[in-house]
Design an enzyme around this catalytic site. Structure first.
Site, PDB file in Angstrom:
ATOM      1  N   ASP A 145      19.812  -3.600  31.488  1.00  0.00           N
ATOM      2  CA  ASP A 145      18.506  -3.895  32.108  1.00  0.00           C
ATOM      3  C   ASP A 145      17.200  -3.786  31.138  1.00  0.00           C
ATOM      4  OD1 ASP A 145      16.205  -4.246  33.361  1.00  0.00           O
ATOM      5  OD2 ASP A 145      16.751  -3.461  35.281  1.00  0.00           O
ATOM      6  N   ASN A 200      14.259 -11.961  23.105  1.00  0.00           N
ATOM      7  CA  ASN A 200      14.245 -13.536  23.638  1.00  0.00           C
ATOM      8  C   ASN A 200      14.296 -13.246  25.298  1.00  0.00           C
ATOM      9  OD1 ASN A 200      14.802 -16.285  24.129  1.00  0.00           O
ATOM     10  ND2 ASN A 200      16.717 -15.195  25.327  1.00  0.00           N
ATOM     11  N   TYR A 243       2.592 -13.821  32.729  1.00  0.00           N
ATOM     12  CA  TYR A 243       3.399 -14.282  31.869  1.00  0.00           C
ATOM     13  C   TYR A 243       2.526 -14.495  30.553  1.00  0.00           C
ATOM     14  CZ  TYR A 243       6.950 -17.649  29.334  1.00  0.00           C
ATOM     15  OH  TYR A 243       7.591 -18.184  28.387  1.00  0.00           O
ATOM     16  N   LYS A 300       3.027 -12.700  27.068  1.00  0.00           N
ATOM     17  CA  LYS A 300       3.357 -13.476  25.816  1.00  0.00           C
ATOM     18  C   LYS A 300       1.919 -13.174  24.645  1.00  0.00           C
ATOM     19  CE  LYS A 300       7.483 -14.906  27.102  1.00  0.00           C
ATOM     20  NZ  LYS A 300       8.333 -14.579  26.196  1.00  0.00           N
TER      21      LYS A 300
HETATM   22  C1  BGC Z   1       7.787 -21.768  29.910  1.00  0.00           C
HETATM   23  C2  BGC Z   1       8.049 -22.670  30.557  1.00  0.00           C
HETATM   24  C3  BGC Z   1       7.110 -23.945  30.332  1.00  0.00           C
HETATM   25  C4  BGC Z   1       6.768 -23.906  28.923  1.00  0.00           C
HETATM   26  C5  BGC Z   1       5.442 -24.964  28.681  1.00  0.00           C
HETATM   27  C6  BGC Z   1       7.298 -21.886  28.287  1.00  0.00           C
HETATM   28  O1  BGC Z   1       6.854 -20.626  27.855  1.00  0.00           O
HETATM   29  O2  BGC Z   1       8.874 -20.755  29.874  1.00  0.00           O
HETATM   30  O3  BGC Z   1       8.439 -22.884  31.927  1.00  0.00           O
HETATM   31  O4  BGC Z   1       7.868 -25.259  30.661  1.00  0.00           O
HETATM   32  O5  BGC Z   1       6.325 -22.707  28.477  1.00  0.00           O
HETATM   33  O6  BGC Z   1       4.442 -24.869  29.659  1.00  0.00           O
END
Ligand code: BGC
Length: 266
Positions: free
Chosen positions: A71, A98, A164, A168
């Site tokens: 994990d 990743n 997210y 990122k």
């Molecule tokens: C996400 C996807 C998404 C894509 C474009 C990616 O980073 O994991 O779920 O479709 O970005 O928006």
């Protein structure tokens, strides 16, 4: 010949029991690397079986691979993972961070704190824990490559996915800072920003004709990418063909970042 050669390189690809990770494990092995196929937990039997099947298929095809569980959102499990790789592989030359998750769609004001934290724990802290262990080894051997898989959402805001997108964007700056810290030690640190690639992570979107059409419109090339189209770039970046590259993000997105909506109007 200008082929991608990873012969003898020992590579850990986190989250390689499916999706992009799987394609990278297969491509790296094809280029000669010995691959640690990582999955989250032996408690998830399907995930374990998938990772072991990928490693077995690579071995059957004449390549080298072995499955490992951890994990990555837990520092102590990451430490054990790297110790296991030391024992079985005798060290590590390439790390691909990743493993990641989009999380549940929710506006910042409405989402749960624990959901936000869970995404950042995997997508950012997980990469940090793995990079930290990898760099301790790479600094000693004076070579190594780390590739962080970010997303077009290191650049493009994404409503409902603030955890997210923030993780990122953080991973992007983490990439540059590590590259600066390690360039003189012979280590390269890079990021790949995939666009919309057809994997299990976004199945609910490409599985539905309406949402797929909406997504295709956001991509200049008008189609989703394949995992192989990310894997080939990752293998190139990990190889000596990219020996003068460090500290940058390579977008592999079919032109999502060139604002295809601006073809007309403006
Ligand atoms: C996400 C996807 C998404 C894509 C474009 C990616 O980073 O994991 O779920 O479709 O970005 O928006």
């Amino acid at each position: 010949m200008l082929g991608i050669d990873l012969t003898g390189r020992r590579a850990l690809i986190t989250g390689s029991s499916s999706g992009l990770g799987r394609a990278m494990a297969e491509a790296f092995a094809e280029a000669g690397a010995k691959v640690a196929v990582h999955y989250r937990s032996p408690d998830d039997h399907a995930d374990q079986a998938a990772a072991e099947a990928i490693a077995a298929a690579i071995t059957q095809a004449g390549g080298k691979a072995q499955a490992f569980a951890a994990d990555i959102s837990r520092a102590e499990e990451v430490e054990s993972l790297f110790q296991a790789i030391d024992t079985d592989f005798g060290g590590l030359d390439v790390l691909v961070n990743n493993a990641g998750m989009d999380g549940t769609r929710a506006l910042c004001s409405e989402g749960k704190i624990q959901d936000w934290e869970a995404v950042v724990r995997v997508d950012l802290f997980g990469a940090y824990y793995c990079a930290r262990q990898a760099l301790q080894r790479m600094n000693r051997q004076k070579h190594g490559v780390i590739i962080n898989i970010t997303s077009v959402h290191e650049f493009i805001p994404w409503e409902g996915y603030s955890a997210y997108a923030s993780a990122k964007a953080g991973l992007s700056m983490f990439t540059k800072t590590l590259a600066q810290e390690t360039a003189d030690a012979g280590i390269r640190v890079l990021a790949i920003a995939p666009g919309a690639i057809q994997t299990p992570i976004n199945k609910s979107v490409w599985d539905n004709p309406q949402t797929l059409q909406d997504l295709d419109k956001k991509i200049a090339m008008g189609r989703l990418g394949t995992p192989r189209e990310i894997a080939s770039v990752a293998a190139f970046l990990a190889s000596d063909l990219a020996s003068y590259m460090t500290g940058t993000t390579v977008a592999v997105d079919g032109g999502m970042l060139i604002y295809p909506d601006f073809r007309q109007g403006g």
